[in-house]
Design an enzyme around this catalytic site. Sequence first.
Site, PDB file in Angstrom:
ATOM      1  N   HIS A  47       0.863  -1.178   0.000  1.00  0.00           N
ATOM      2  CA  HIS A  47       0.000   0.000   0.000  1.00  0.00           C
ATOM      3  C   HIS A  47       0.910   1.241   0.000  1.00  0.00           C
ATOM      4  CE1 HIS A  47      -2.730   2.986   1.885  1.00  0.00           C
ATOM      5  NE2 HIS A  47      -3.733   2.201   1.542  1.00  0.00           N
ATOM      6  N   ASP A  56       3.167  -4.551   7.928  1.00  0.00           N
ATOM      7  CA  ASP A  56       1.933  -3.792   7.763  1.00  0.00           C
ATOM      8  C   ASP A  56       0.775  -4.768   7.929  1.00  0.00           C
ATOM      9  OD1 ASP A  56      -0.311  -2.485   6.950  1.00  0.00           O
ATOM     10  OD2 ASP A  56       0.491  -1.795   5.029  1.00  0.00           O
ATOM     11  N   GLN A  62      -4.472  -4.923   7.046  1.00  0.00           N
ATOM     12  CA  GLN A  62      -5.523  -5.781   6.498  1.00  0.00           C
ATOM     13  C   GLN A  62      -5.547  -7.140   7.179  1.00  0.00           C
ATOM     14  OE1 GLN A  62      -7.828  -5.014   4.254  1.00  0.00           O
ATOM     15  NE2 GLN A  62      -7.049  -3.017   3.664  1.00  0.00           N
ATOM     16  N   LYS A  67     -10.454  -0.331  10.476  1.00  0.00           N
ATOM     17  CA  LYS A  67     -10.649  -1.502   9.620  1.00  0.00           C
ATOM     18  C   LYS A  67     -11.053  -2.724  10.432  1.00  0.00           C
ATOM     19  CE  LYS A  67      -7.278  -0.135   6.132  1.00  0.00           C
ATOM     20  NZ  LYS A  67      -8.000   0.455   5.003  1.00  0.00           N
ATOM     21  N   CYS A  74      -4.812   2.731  -3.521  1.00  0.00           N
ATOM     22  CA  CYS A  74      -3.545   3.201  -2.941  1.00  0.00           C
ATOM     23  C   CYS A  74      -2.436   2.189  -3.150  1.00  0.00           C
ATOM     24  CB  CYS A  74      -3.688   3.509  -1.446  1.00  0.00           C
ATOM     25  SG  CYS A  74      -4.917   4.748  -1.104  1.00  0.00           S
TER      26      CYS A  74
END
Lengths: 410, 154
Positions: free
Chosen positions: A123, A199, A202, A225, A367
């Site tokens: 991302h 990261d 998600q 999220k 993104c």
Amino acid sequence: MTFDVAAVRAQFPVLARTMNGRPLVYLDSANTSQKPSVVLDAMHRFASTSYAPINRSAYQLAVEATDAFEGARAAVARFVNARRPSEIAFVKNATEALNLVAHTWGRANLHEGDVIVLTHLEHHANIVPWHMLAAERGITIRWVPLTADGQLDLTDLDHLLDGAKLFGFSAMSNVLGTITPVDELCRRAHDAGALAVVDACQYAPHQPTDVQAWGADFTAFSAHKMCGPSGIGALWGRQELLEAIPPFLGGGNMIADVRLDGFTPAPPPAKFEAGTPPIIEAIGFGAAVEFLEGLGMDAVRAHEERLARYTLDTLARRFGDDIRIHGPVDVKRRGATFSFAFRDVHPHDLSQVLDQHNVCVRAGHHCAKPLMKLLGVSATARASCYVYNDTSDVDALADALDGVSDIFAP
Amino acid sequence: MPGLDDLYREIILDHYRSPRNRGELPSPPAAHAVGHNPLCGDEIEVFLQVDGDVVRDIKVAGQGCSISQSSASMMSQAVKGKSVDEVRALTRRFKGMMSIDENPDDPARPGDADVKLGDLEALQGVVKFPVRIKCATLSWNTLLDALRQPDTAG
Ligand SMILES: Cc1ncc(COP(=O)(O)O)c(C=O)c1O
């Protein structure tokens, strides 16, 4: 463990909303998730009964607020299996968490000629901060490529990592749904003497997250999220690292002492929390992870794996070659996030038509422009599922897709 | 909710399916500008051949949705052969239709309302879908960029 989607769904007030007499089909949770009543209520209750500044005042109300705030930190720490709550720094979102790492650890440790490694899945939040640092410091970025089905191609990983100081990668792709082998990637980063920055923006919403089992050094994620409010996220870091790196923003709360000739930063996590933090949002974040723990993250993952299989099967059965779903076909290696191309219809037009059926999907580059370029597209449509979605949402998507071609057929 | 018929008028879909003036011009001498829609990643390229005060030729390249592509196609037809001043007036008029009057360097002028939009009028429905306005105006902003280039008269 059974997973009663209808009961889960009933806890999300917005999903009871109808538009033009029809239910909402929310398939954009990879963008941001909806919020259950327990989260909204926790924030409302806190703001109505215990709101006060934190860490600053001796009166009863402020003590209560501080306890609630630190309780939320402890809940988030437990959720990702941090060793201790102080390893969680509250930030604005995952983007800020990754910028924090680039700005603090990066500037303290990376110098002209140094190498870091990222992946083609990233991302922009895990690309641009490093580009900014590269421009400032003259560091080189190497990229881990992808296989044809959107998994990391690890063939040359050791070579790429050779001499690298940092390996940053996403645990789950927001575009392809790909789940990466995080523990292996952390181990191989460390074998090469590189820091492992994950990261998990998600990943954390959708399956059990264990930063210790991963052996990661830093991990970033966003509350919005994962059933929590916008405006807050977390950076998890190993305690020793958080102690060693310089502070990020300067101001109140992040200091142990300030003099006319300088300052001494507070110990972590306060060191990274300059200014008044998002207090009410932190309470919501804590309630969100407790909500998810109540569902059981293993059960959440099993639910989404079933849903992923159902989605892949349904769309393939109904549309055959007219639909092309990017990313892994093996549901063990992906989450329930699907970027797809439908006939030759541009994603923007596609989402416009789906909107007529209240089907909310995202159209765009998500993104992740470098990844889009590699896929050979400027944009995709993306449907993404979460705890409140069931097979009826997937069917609604398919029914809406049925109507798309009529309009754009030559 | 406004219906899709407001958006996807037949003439729009026609320009989408068979875009006019697709391609490139050698640049230089043609001016060349690239426009991005940051929202969706669409990219449009405008090649503009201005001789003296007149747009002799225009070509459009790049990719995008039906709205950005048809808008670019209709724009290319509309500006070909016009003077640079006429092109600027048409651009102001088109942006006005899109409820955009954002250009402080080139504010709306009294005569703009008389400028004929022709086929472009079909894009009027876009205003009811605010997120799509950027799609419709992408090629126009790219055209303005091309006009701004030093070797372009005007
Ligand atoms: C993989 C990934 N990383 C980082 C981010 C940035 O998250 P935020 O916008 O909450 O900072 C996102 C959000 O889309 C994401 O999907």
